[in-house]
Design a protein around this motif. Structure first.
Motif, PDB file in Angstrom:
ATOM      1  N   MET A  84       0.839  -1.207   0.000  1.00  9.90           N
ATOM      2  CA  MET A  84       0.000   0.000   0.000  1.00  9.90           C
ATOM      3  C   MET A  84       0.869   1.250   0.000  1.00  9.90           C
ATOM      4  O   MET A  84       0.563   2.225  -0.704  1.00  9.90           O
ATOM      5  N   GLN A  85       1.973   1.242   0.750  1.00 11.97           N
ATOM      6  CA  GLN A  85       2.888   2.387   0.753  1.00 11.97           C
ATOM      7  C   GLN A  85       3.520   2.558  -0.618  1.00 11.97           C
ATOM      8  O   GLN A  85       3.642   3.682  -1.122  1.00 11.97           O
ATOM      9  N   ALA A  86       3.924   1.469  -1.253  1.00 11.58           N
ATOM     10  CA  ALA A  86       4.504   1.543  -2.595  1.00 11.58           C
ATOM     11  C   ALA A  86       3.494   2.106  -3.591  1.00 11.58           C
ATOM     12  O   ALA A  86       3.848   2.894  -4.471  1.00 11.58           O
ATOM     13  N   THR A  87       2.236   1.724  -3.443  1.00  9.40           N
ATOM     14  CA  THR A  87       1.181   2.251  -4.310  1.00  9.40           C
ATOM     15  C   THR A  87       1.026   3.752  -4.108  1.00  9.40           C
ATOM     16  O   THR A  87       0.920   4.511  -5.075  1.00  9.40           O
ATOM     17  N   ARG A  88       1.029   4.186  -2.863  1.00 13.56           N
ATOM     18  CA  ARG A  88       0.935   5.625  -2.581  1.00 13.56           C
ATOM     19  C   ARG A  88       2.141   6.366  -3.155  1.00 13.56           C
ATOM     20  O   ARG A  88       2.005   7.447  -3.730  1.00 13.56           O
ATOM     21  N   ASN A  89       3.321   5.778  -3.009  1.00 15.01           N
ATOM     22  CA  ASN A  89       4.529   6.405  -3.545  1.00 15.01           C
ATOM     23  C   ASN A  89       4.459   6.534  -5.065  1.00 15.01           C
ATOM     24  O   ASN A  89       4.815   7.582  -5.617  1.00 15.01           O
ATOM     25  N   ALA A  90       4.025   5.478  -5.727  1.00 13.19           N
ATOM     26  CA  ALA A  90       3.899   5.521  -7.189  1.00 13.19           C
ATOM     27  C   ALA A  90       2.860   6.556  -7.603  1.00 13.19           C
ATOM     28  O   ALA A  90       3.055   7.298  -8.570  1.00 13.19           O
ATOM     29  N   SER A  91       1.779   6.615  -6.878  1.00 12.75           N
ATOM     30  CA  SER A  91       0.736   7.604  -7.175  1.00 12.75           C
ATOM     31  C   SER A  91       1.268   9.018  -6.990  1.00 12.75           C
ATOM     32  O   SER A  91       1.006   9.912  -7.812  1.00 12.75           O
ATOM     33  N   GLN A  92       2.016   9.230  -5.927  1.00  8.71           N
ATOM     34  CA  GLN A  92       2.602  10.548  -5.682  1.00  8.71           C
ATOM     35  C   GLN A  92       3.569  10.915  -6.801  1.00  8.71           C
ATOM     36  O   GLN A  92       3.567  12.043  -7.292  1.00  8.71           O
ATOM     37  N   TYR A  93       4.374   9.958  -7.248  1.00 12.13           N
ATOM     38  CA  TYR A  93       5.298  10.214  -8.342  1.00 12.13           C
ATOM     39  C   TYR A  93       4.534  10.599  -9.605  1.00 12.13           C
ATOM     40  O   TYR A  93       4.887  11.569 -10.283  1.00 12.13           O
ATOM     41  N   GLN A  94       3.496   9.850  -9.922  1.00 16.09           N
ATOM     42  CA  GLN A  94       2.711  10.153 -11.114  1.00 16.09           C
ATOM     43  C   GLN A  94       2.119  11.550 -11.030  1.00 16.09           C
ATOM     44  O   GLN A  94       2.103  12.294 -12.018  1.00 16.09           O
ATOM     45  N   HIS A  95       1.641  11.903  -9.876  1.00  9.91           N
ATOM     46  CA  HIS A  95       1.035  13.218  -9.678  1.00  9.91           C
ATOM     47  C   HIS A  95       2.081  14.316  -9.893  1.00  9.91           C
ATOM     48  O   HIS A  95       1.834  15.307 -10.589  1.00  9.91           O
ATOM     49  N   ILE A  96       3.260  14.145  -9.315  1.00 10.36           N
ATOM     50  CA  ILE A  96       4.319  15.151  -9.426  1.00 10.36           C
ATOM     51  C   ILE A  96       4.894  15.166 -10.839  1.00 10.36           C
ATOM     52  O   ILE A  96       5.179  16.232 -11.393  1.00 10.36           O
ATOM     53  N   ALA A  97       5.036  14.010 -11.472  1.00 14.71           N
ATOM     54  CA  ALA A  97       5.642  13.926 -12.800  1.00 14.71           C
ATOM     55  C   ALA A  97       4.762  14.555 -13.877  1.00 14.71           C
ATOM     56  O   ALA A  97       5.255  14.870 -14.962  1.00 14.71           O
ATOM     57  N   GLN A  98       3.499  14.737 -13.591  1.00 14.42           N
ATOM     58  CA  GLN A  98       2.616  15.329 -14.604  1.00 14.42           C
ATOM     59  C   GLN A  98       2.848  16.822 -14.774  1.00 14.42           C
ATOM     60  O   GLN A  98       2.377  17.406 -15.717  1.00 14.42           O
ATOM     61  N   PHE A  99       3.563  17.430 -13.862  1.00 17.07           N
ATOM     62  CA  PHE A  99       3.807  18.872 -13.958  1.00 17.07           C
ATOM     63  C   PHE A  99       5.083  19.162 -14.684  1.00 17.07           C
ATOM     64  O   PHE A  99       6.023  18.637 -14.806  1.00 17.07           O
TER      65      PHE A  99
END
Length: 99
Positions: A84-99
């Motif tokens: 679950m932490q890895a999923t949150r980390n990947a989601s956070q990366y995707q969110h930040i990488a979109q900018f």
């Protein structure tokens, strides 16, 4: 069913439960325990010395299996939390990488 045969059937269920637990087949172990339960509940209070010795061995195996189940549950819980932490980390990366 004769008492020795009854105890032997319970013993075989117990060995099968132990084997299922040893390989992590917890669903199978639970199914076997459910099938074994009525046999255990049907035992009378008066048992031979040999039957009592077998029942003590069954109890010892049950304790070991319960301890293994608890350890497996804790390990699976830790794996789940890490995933679950890895999923949150990947989601956070995707969110930040979109900018």
């Amino acid at each position: 069913m004769q008492a020795p045969a009854h105890i032997e059937r319970i013993w075989q269920f117990t060995r099968d439960i132990e084997q299922a637990a040893a390989v992590g087949e917890w669903e199978r172990a639970a199914q076997l325990a459910s099938e074994r339960s009525p046999l255990l509940m049907s035992l009378g209070a008066q048992q031979s010395a040999a039957a009592l010795a077998t029942l003590r061995e069954i109890q010892a195996i049950d304790i070991r299996v319960a301890e293994a189940a608890q350890a497996a549950q804790q390990a699976l819980g830790a794996e789940y939390r890490a995933a679950m932490q890895a999923t949150r980390n990947a989601s956070q990366y995707q969110h930040i990488a979109q900018f």
